[in-house]
Design an enzyme around this catalytic site. Structure first.
Site, short mmCIF file in Angstrom:
data_model
loop_
_atom_site.label_atom_id
_atom_site.label_comp_id
_atom_site.label_asym_id
_atom_site.label_seq_id
_atom_site.Cartn_x
_atom_site.Cartn_y
_atom_site.Cartn_z
N ASN A 10 -2.96 79.04 31.42
CA ASN A 10 -3.52 79.38 32.74
C ASN A 10 -3.05 80.80 33.08
O ASN A 10 -1.90 81.00 33.42
CB ASN A 10 -3.01 78.37 33.77
CG ASN A 10 -3.40 78.75 35.18
OD1 ASN A 10 -4.23 79.63 35.40
ND2 ASN A 10 -2.80 78.09 36.16
N LYS A 12 -3.91 82.68 35.48
CA LYS A 12 -3.89 83.00 36.92
C LYS A 12 -4.56 84.36 37.16
O LYS A 12 -5.50 84.70 36.45
CB LYS A 12 -2.45 82.92 37.46
CG LYS A 12 -1.78 81.61 37.04
CD LYS A 12 -0.50 81.30 37.73
CE LYS A 12 0.04 79.98 37.20
NZ LYS A 12 1.27 79.54 37.83
N HIS A 96 -5.01 72.64 41.06
CA HIS A 96 -3.75 73.34 40.78
C HIS A 96 -2.97 73.52 42.08
O HIS A 96 -3.57 73.76 43.14
CB HIS A 96 -4.03 74.70 40.12
CG HIS A 96 -2.78 75.34 39.61
ND1 HIS A 96 -1.91 76.01 40.45
CD2 HIS A 96 -2.23 75.40 38.37
CE1 HIS A 96 -0.89 76.44 39.73
NE2 HIS A 96 -1.06 76.08 38.47
N GLU A 98 -1.35 75.87 43.33
CA GLU A 98 -1.58 77.12 44.07
C GLU A 98 -2.87 77.04 44.88
O GLU A 98 -2.97 77.59 45.97
CB GLU A 98 -1.59 78.31 43.09
CG GLU A 98 -0.17 78.63 42.63
CD GLU A 98 -0.06 79.19 41.22
OE1 GLU A 98 -1.05 79.72 40.71
OE2 GLU A 98 1.04 79.08 40.65
N GLU A 167 2.34 68.81 37.09
CA GLU A 167 3.06 70.07 37.28
C GLU A 167 3.92 69.99 38.54
O GLU A 167 3.42 70.22 39.64
CB GLU A 167 2.08 71.22 37.42
CG GLU A 167 1.17 71.42 36.22
CD GLU A 167 0.58 72.82 36.20
OE1 GLU A 167 0.91 73.57 35.28
OE2 GLU A 167 -0.17 73.17 37.12
N GLY A 173 6.47 78.61 37.73
CA GLY A 173 6.82 80.02 37.90
C GLY A 173 8.26 80.27 38.32
O GLY A 173 8.62 81.38 38.68
N SER A 213 7.03 76.15 34.01
CA SER A 213 8.05 76.87 33.25
C SER A 213 8.25 76.32 31.84
O SER A 213 9.36 76.33 31.30
CB SER A 213 9.40 76.90 34.00
OG SER A 213 9.24 77.60 35.22
P1 PGA Z 1 4.28 78.52 34.73
O1 PGA Z 1 2.91 78.03 35.40
O2 PGA Z 1 4.22 78.11 33.28
O3 PGA Z 1 4.29 80.01 34.91
O4 PGA Z 1 5.39 77.84 35.46
C1 PGA Z 1 2.30 76.82 35.05
C2 PGA Z 1 1.04 76.60 35.85
O5 PGA Z 1 1.00 76.98 37.03
O6 PGA Z 1 0.03 76.06 35.34
#
Ligand code: PGA
Length: 250
Positions: A10, A12, A96, A98, A167, A173, A213
């Site tokens: 992903n 983003k 997701h 976000e 997640e 992140g 992460s």
């Molecule tokens: P990250 O993001 O691996 O940077 O923690 C995962 C995601 O949001 O799908």
């Protein structure tokens, strides 16, 4: 119905067109032989160029990070599931954290997005996970159970082809990943919930990815958990070398 191993990136809101195509070219070249489904989720503007890089590659797919809940029409700035499909998209992320947090996406909207995805032959990758406060107060199972109720709006025959991505928000992140024990415990709980909601064969056959992460160092241990079928990777999917290592972590 067979459980598939999947590693998805992903991106983003990252990359330029040049960076996008270089990243895909390298991953295709260096991790093309891994017997795993590999999915890129680039920003909308790079969907077509990424799809074009993948036409002759096995087990590589392109998907979008979001789609509109509407079919088409006067929704300035929105992108429909049929548009994604028309440029070669096969998957779409729905829910997701976000999107849930910054764009206040509700369960009703997520249901409509999944409906649009299905109408246009896109596989929904349905994302969910608890906030830090919920985990600290031992409400993580309840939260996930509530998020999973969206799936009740669809028949078993459709849900069995979805991909799920657990997640935990506190791990996204942040560099603080769930331990393999925490991931396994939640993935087993998700299968138990699905077994009650649908049946045992759907619960054991659906692919459930871990995200948050996940990186080149911890992927192997996470992917070795019995109920973890791969990963949804954010930051580490932007570095070709790291993403290839993750793909080769099974
Ligand atoms: P990250 O993001 O691996 O940077 O923690 C995962 C995601 O949001 O799908």
């Amino acid at each position: 119905m067979s459980r598939k191993k999947i590693v998805a990136g992903n991106w983003k809101m990252n990359t330029s067109l040049t960076e996008a195509s270089e990243l895909v070219k390298r991953v295709v070249k260096e991790a093309g032989n891994a017997p795993v489904i590999k999915i890129f989720f680039p920003p909308f503007t790079f969907l077509k160029p990424v799809a074009d890089e993948l036409t002759s590659s096995n087990d590589f797919f392109m998907g979008a990070q979001n789609c509109s809940e509407h079919e088409k029409g006067a929704y300035t700035g929105e992108i429909s599931a049929s548009m994604i499909s028309s440029v070669g998209g096969k998957y779409v992320l729905v829910g997701h954290s976000e999107r849930r947090t910054y764009f206040k996406e509700s369960n009703e909207q997520l249901t409509q997005k999944i409906q649009q995805a299905l109408k246009n032959n896109l596989v929904p990758v349905f994302c969910f996970g608890e906030q830090l406060a919920e985990r600290k107060s031992d409400k993580h199972f309840d939260t996930v159970m509530k998020q999973l109720t969206v799936l009740k709006n669809f028949p078993k025959e459709q849900v069995q082809n979805f991909v799920l991505a657990y997640e935990p928000v506190w791990a996204i992140g942040t560099g603080e990943t769930a331990t393999p024990q925490q991931a396994q415990e939640m993935h087993a709980y998700i299968r138990k919930t699905l077994s009650e909601m649908f049946d045992a064969s759907l619960a054991s056959g659906i692919s459930i990815l871990y995200g948050g992460s996940c990186n080149a160092q911890n992927a192997k241990e996470l992917f070795s958990c019995a109920d973890v079928d791969g990963g949804l990777i954010g930051g580490a999917s932007l570095k070709a070398e790291d993403f290839c290592k993750i793909i080769n972590s099974f």
